[in-house]
Design a protein around this motif. Structure first.
Motif, PDB file in Angstrom:
ATOM      1  N   ASP A 214       0.847  -1.183   0.000  1.00  0.00           N
ATOM      2  CA  ASP A 214       0.000   0.000   0.000  1.00  0.00           C
ATOM      3  C   ASP A 214       0.884   1.235   0.000  1.00  0.00           C
ATOM      4  OD1 ASP A 214      -1.897   2.182   1.090  1.00  0.00           O
ATOM      5  OD2 ASP A 214      -3.225   0.452   0.862  1.00  0.00           O
ATOM      6  N   ASP A 215       0.472   2.277  -0.711  1.00  0.00           N
ATOM      7  CA  ASP A 215       1.301   3.484  -0.739  1.00  0.00           C
ATOM      8  C   ASP A 215       1.132   4.348   0.506  1.00  0.00           C
ATOM      9  OD1 ASP A 215      -1.310   3.973  -1.621  1.00  0.00           O
ATOM     10  OD2 ASP A 215      -0.709   5.812  -2.644  1.00  0.00           O
ATOM     11  N   SER A 216       0.163   4.035   1.363  1.00  0.00           N
ATOM     12  CA  SER A 216      -0.055   4.776   2.606  1.00  0.00           C
ATOM     13  C   SER A 216       0.657   4.097   3.772  1.00  0.00           C
ATOM     14  CB  SER A 216      -1.553   4.869   2.908  1.00  0.00           C
ATOM     15  OG  SER A 216      -1.777   5.298   4.237  1.00  0.00           O
TER      16      SER A 216
ATOM     17  N   MET B 290      -1.999   2.799  -6.724  1.00  0.00           N
ATOM     18  CA  MET B 290      -0.672   3.111  -6.182  1.00  0.00           C
ATOM     19  C   MET B 290       0.177   3.745  -7.275  1.00  0.00           C
ATOM     20  SD  MET B 290       0.211  -0.326  -3.953  1.00  0.00           S
ATOM     21  CE  MET B 290      -0.145  -1.418  -5.349  1.00  0.00           C
TER      22      MET B 290
ATOM     23  N   ARG C   4       5.531  -0.236  -1.097  1.00  0.00           N
ATOM     24  CA  ARG C   4       4.822   1.030  -1.326  1.00  0.00           C
ATOM     25  C   ARG C   4       4.132   1.094  -2.683  1.00  0.00           C
ATOM     26  NH1 ARG C   4       9.968   4.703  -0.341  1.00  0.00           N
ATOM     27  NH2 ARG C   4      10.757   2.965  -1.641  1.00  0.00           N
ATOM     28  N   ASN C   5       4.447   0.169  -3.567  1.00  0.00           N
ATOM     29  CA  ASN C   5       3.838   0.156  -4.894  1.00  0.00           C
ATOM     30  C   ASN C   5       3.944  -1.239  -5.498  1.00  0.00           C
ATOM     31  OD1 ASN C   5       6.446  -0.032  -6.471  1.00  0.00           O
ATOM     32  ND2 ASN C   5       6.793   1.919  -5.409  1.00  0.00           N
TER      33      ASN C   5
END
Length: 379
Positions: free
Chosen positions: A9-11, A58, A35-36
């Protein structure tokens, strides 16, 4: 030894939240965070996780593209986090087509009525896919979900009806099973086909419905555990892929032969006789202390038993828990045929195992064999 989980997840906030929830269960260990989608591919190859949780939107590489590449290079069970919107529904269905096995709403408030239930559900769904990855032969109890089930609110069950009475039959003999597995038509009279499924169901249903002929002579009733924002998009996708007409069932609609009807998500669907016609009733079930699914296979199957009696072929496909067992029991009591998906081809062998182990189902097929056997039996 703990199951290994990769979170994508990018968060950073969402990754931390998911990690905190999963690691409350000692059998789950988060071994990496990406993150991606590109980082996810690299980490899957390097870390060999048992399950990946994947966001859809993402930077650098989106989740759908990542799922396709992971499944091509090093297949692993993937559970998607999705927004409960029409756009989110279409993207999630694309991810399932690409190879993802399951999905959950990204907003935890949409998963269950309180945080404790949401935590238990996320842990249960991840562990169910971990067991699939390991070829773990689990009991129904081991794969059964907690009280918070699949985006649904509590609903009241009528446990006073004859549907809860046991009609357990003796186990199928080896000879009888060999004969049934050969796909020999029974010669039975039918008036409808009904299918219940949950985890892994969207892909399974596509395989079953795609090649059923356009002139199929009976209505098909489908209950797939799915949130309300998803079922219309899913019905439209099935309609595009199938020779049949597939649509989301509507309240008050008259049932027609040769049409496949998908139960609306987040509500209950029953069929009922109305002046010699069969019509749908779609309703919002009240919240009660008894927890079941919306839509619920048992509720729909029981209503089908009242209208069609035993002139039914009932099928239970892949899914967590045991929804459908009570409804299939009532159909069986009235003379219906019950089939189930086999363990090898099920994403989660919970619902099919429930009807197989109790002796309700008399045939068990791989998902790739259902369509041909349905046609042989009913057409």
């Amino acid at each position: 030894m703990a199951y290994k989980i990769l979170i994508v997840d990018d968060s950073i906030f969402f990754r931390r939240r998911v990690k905190e929830i999963l690691e409350q269960d000692s059998s789950l260990e988060v071994i990496g965070e990406a993150r991606n989608g590109q980082e996810a591919i690299d980490m899957v190859i390097r870390l060999n996780p048992d399950v990946v949780t994947m966001d859809i939107e993402m930077p650098i590489m989106d989740g759908i593209t990542a799922v396709k590449k992971i499944m091509a290079r090093k297949p692993v069970p993937i559970i998607m986090f999705s927004s409960l919107t029409s756009e989110g529904a279409k993207a999630t269905l694309d991810a399932l087509d690409a190879g993802a096995m399951d999905f959950l709403p990204k907003k935890f408030d949409d998963i269950a009525s309180n945080r404790r239930e949401a935590v238990a559900l996320l842990q249960a769904r991840v562990k169910g896919l971990c067991r699939k990855h390991h070829g773990f032969r689990s009991s129904i109890a081991a794969v059964a979900p907690p009280k918070a089930i699949l985006f649904n609110k509590p609903v009241r069950r009528n446990t006073s009806s004859s549907a809860v009475q046991s009609t357990r039959s003796s186990p199928v003999s080896v000879a009888a099973y060999a004969s049934s597995s050969a796909g020999i038509p029974s010669g039975k009279k039918y008036r409808c086909l009904t299918i219940g499924t949950s985890t892994g169901g969207p892909v399974a249903l596509q395989k079953v419905l795609t090649n059923i002929p356009k002139n199929f002579p009976y209505p098909i009733f489908i209950v797939q555990h799915m949130p309300g924002a998803f079922t219309r998009a899913f019905a439209e996708r099935l309609n595009q892929l199938s020779k049949l007409t597939v649509k989301e069932a509507e309240d008050g609609e008259t049932v027609e032969a040769g049409v496949a009807y998908l139960a609306p998500g987040g509500r209950q669907l029953i069929v009922q006789n109305d002046s010699h016609r069969v019509k749908f009733s779609v309703y919002d079930a009240p919240d009660t202390a008894d927890i079941l699914y919306k839509p619920c296979v048992d509720i729909t199957f029981e209503s089908i038993a009242k209208v069609y009696a035993g002139d039914v072929l009932g099928i239970i496909l892949t899914g967590m828990g045991a929804d459908g067992k009570i409804g299939a029991t009532e159909l069986k009591r009235k003379g219906a045929k019950i089939w189930a998906q086999d363990e090898r081809s099920s994403v989660v062998y919970g619902m099919p195992q429930a009807v197989m182990s109790s002796g309700i189902a008399e045939r068990e097929f791989s998902i790739d064999s259902f369509e041909s056997n349905i046609v042989k039996e009913m057409v």
